[in-house]
Design an enzyme around this catalytic site. Structure first.
Site, PDB file in Angstrom:
ATOM      1  N   GLY A 293       8.305  -1.864  18.645  1.00 52.46           N
ATOM      2  CA  GLY A 293       9.134  -0.759  18.827  1.00 52.46           C
ATOM      3  C   GLY A 293       9.295  -0.431  20.148  1.00 52.46           C
TER       4      GLY A 293
ATOM      5  N   ASP B 142       0.391   1.769  17.929  1.00 54.91           N
ATOM      6  CA  ASP B 142       1.781   1.578  17.400  1.00 54.91           C
ATOM      7  C   ASP B 142       2.549   2.737  17.432  1.00 54.91           C
ATOM      8  OD1 ASP B 142       3.947   0.050  16.329  1.00 54.91           O
ATOM      9  OD2 ASP B 142       2.836  -0.302  14.489  1.00 54.91           O
TER      10      ASP B 142
ATOM     11  N   ALA C 284       5.851   5.232  15.749  1.00 53.73           N
ATOM     12  CA  ALA C 284       6.473   5.739  14.278  1.00 53.73           C
ATOM     13  C   ALA C 284       7.820   6.287  14.448  1.00 53.73           C
ATOM     14  CB  ALA C 284       5.263   6.857  13.850  1.00 53.73           C
TER      15      ALA C 284
ATOM     16  N   LYS D 156       7.557   4.473   9.172  1.00 51.96           N
ATOM     17  CA  LYS D 156       7.724   3.437  10.146  1.00 51.96           C
ATOM     18  C   LYS D 156       8.719   2.385   9.583  1.00 51.96           C
ATOM     19  CE  LYS D 156       3.952   1.639  12.086  1.00 51.96           C
ATOM     20  NZ  LYS D 156       4.797   1.658  13.303  1.00 51.96           N
ATOM     21  N   GLY D 157       9.216   1.479  10.633  1.00 54.40           N
ATOM     22  CA  GLY D 157      10.186   0.418  10.250  1.00 54.40           C
ATOM     23  C   GLY D 157      11.381   0.520  10.876  1.00 54.40           C
TER      24      GLY D 157
ATOM     25  N   GLY E  10      11.816  -0.273  13.744  1.00 51.74           N
ATOM     26  CA  GLY E  10      12.201  -1.821  14.481  1.00 51.74           C
ATOM     27  C   GLY E  10      12.190  -3.134  13.507  1.00 51.74           C
TER      28      GLY E  10
ATOM     29  N   GLU F  60       3.159  -4.552  10.399  1.00 55.43           N
ATOM     30  CA  GLU F  60       2.549  -3.436  10.896  1.00 55.43           C
ATOM     31  C   GLU F  60       1.627  -2.721   9.985  1.00 55.43           C
ATOM     32  OE1 GLU F  60       6.022  -1.783  13.891  1.00 55.43           O
ATOM     33  OE2 GLU F  60       6.143  -0.862  11.864  1.00 55.43           O
TER      34      GLU F  60
ATOM     35  N   LYS G  39       9.589  13.042  17.338  1.00 62.13           N
ATOM     36  CA  LYS G  39       9.022  12.557  16.086  1.00 62.13           C
ATOM     37  C   LYS G  39       8.350  13.276  15.119  1.00 62.13           C
ATOM     38  CE  LYS G  39      11.269   8.807  17.644  1.00 62.13           C
ATOM     39  NZ  LYS G  39      10.585   7.581  17.899  1.00 62.13           N
TER      40      LYS G  39
END
Length: 223
Positions: free
Chosen positions: A26, A80, A82, A93-94, A96, A102, A120
């Site tokens: 991401g 990572d 979020a 998440k997700g 991307g 992940e 966020k």
């Protein structure tokens, strides 16, 4: 001021020589990988795995050593991004499209460090549509089952074509507006045949590095 970059570069300081590191996916994880590449050029010795083909390509271009999964049992830490982070460090998440990979990498990491900008950080998850990875077979039935949980669903597209994950599946973006009981919803979604996984990460993040508009970096720890 690029808050994503500030948060990502701050988080990279947690990486130490000799670590095995998970690379997220991401727009925020991109900056973490860039900074890791700089540190590798300066002599940092690590081994890494990536959560998407895009992150793996970026890492290899920067000279970050990528190691096959079968050669290691786990990771020291993963950095990572979020799409949403609440005060208990539960995540959505997700965005991307790499939520399954992940989650696998996060599960096998001793520490998961999340990097994000202040937009966020939320009190209640759900404003960002929850991504759910589903198999293509009988996708209409899977959509109906998801809708019965109280959301509006949208199959994700990419330039008018259906978005296909690195695993060959579809992403359904589910708009719940608010998610008052994340763990309950997570389990209800996983009970639907046709669902591979969903973007709720419950109790997985250890730290969240949040960059604010005023340049201050806030580090939140899981309670």
């Amino acid at each position: 001021m690029n808050m994503k970059r500030i948060a990502a570069e701050y988080a990279v300081q947690y990486i130490e020589d000799g670590m095995k590191v998970g690379l997220g996916t991401g727009s925020t994880a991109y900056w973490a990988i860039q900074k890791i590449g700089e540190r590798v050029k300066e002599g940092l010795s690590i081994q890494a795995v990536a959560t998407s083909k895009a992150s793996e390509r970026q890492a290899m271009e920067l000279g970050i050593p990528i190691i096959p999964f079968h050669e290691i049992d786990g990771l020291d830490l993963t950095i990572d991004g979020a799409d949403e982070v609440d005060l208990d460090l539960h995540l959505i998440k997700g965005g991307g499209g790499a939520l399954l990979r992940e989650k696998i990498v996060a599960h096998h990491s001793k520490r998961l460090i999340i990097v994000a900008d202040e937009r966020k950080l939320v009190h209640t998850l759900g404003q960002f549509p929850l991504p759910v990875e589903v198999v293509p077979f009988a996708v209409e039935w899977t959509l109906n089952s998801l809708q019965r949980l109280g959301c509006r669903t949208q199959l994700r597209t990419d330039e008018e074509q259906l978005f296909i994950t690195d695993n060959g599946n579809y992403i359904v973006d589910c708009n719940f507006a608010t998610i008052a009981a994340p763990l309950k919803l997570h389990n209800e979604i996983l009970n639907i045949p046709g669902v591979v996984d969903n973007g709720l990460f419950i109790g997985r993040a250890d730290l969240a590095v949040i960059a604010h508009y005023d340049g201050i970096v806030e580090v939140l720890k899981r309670k």
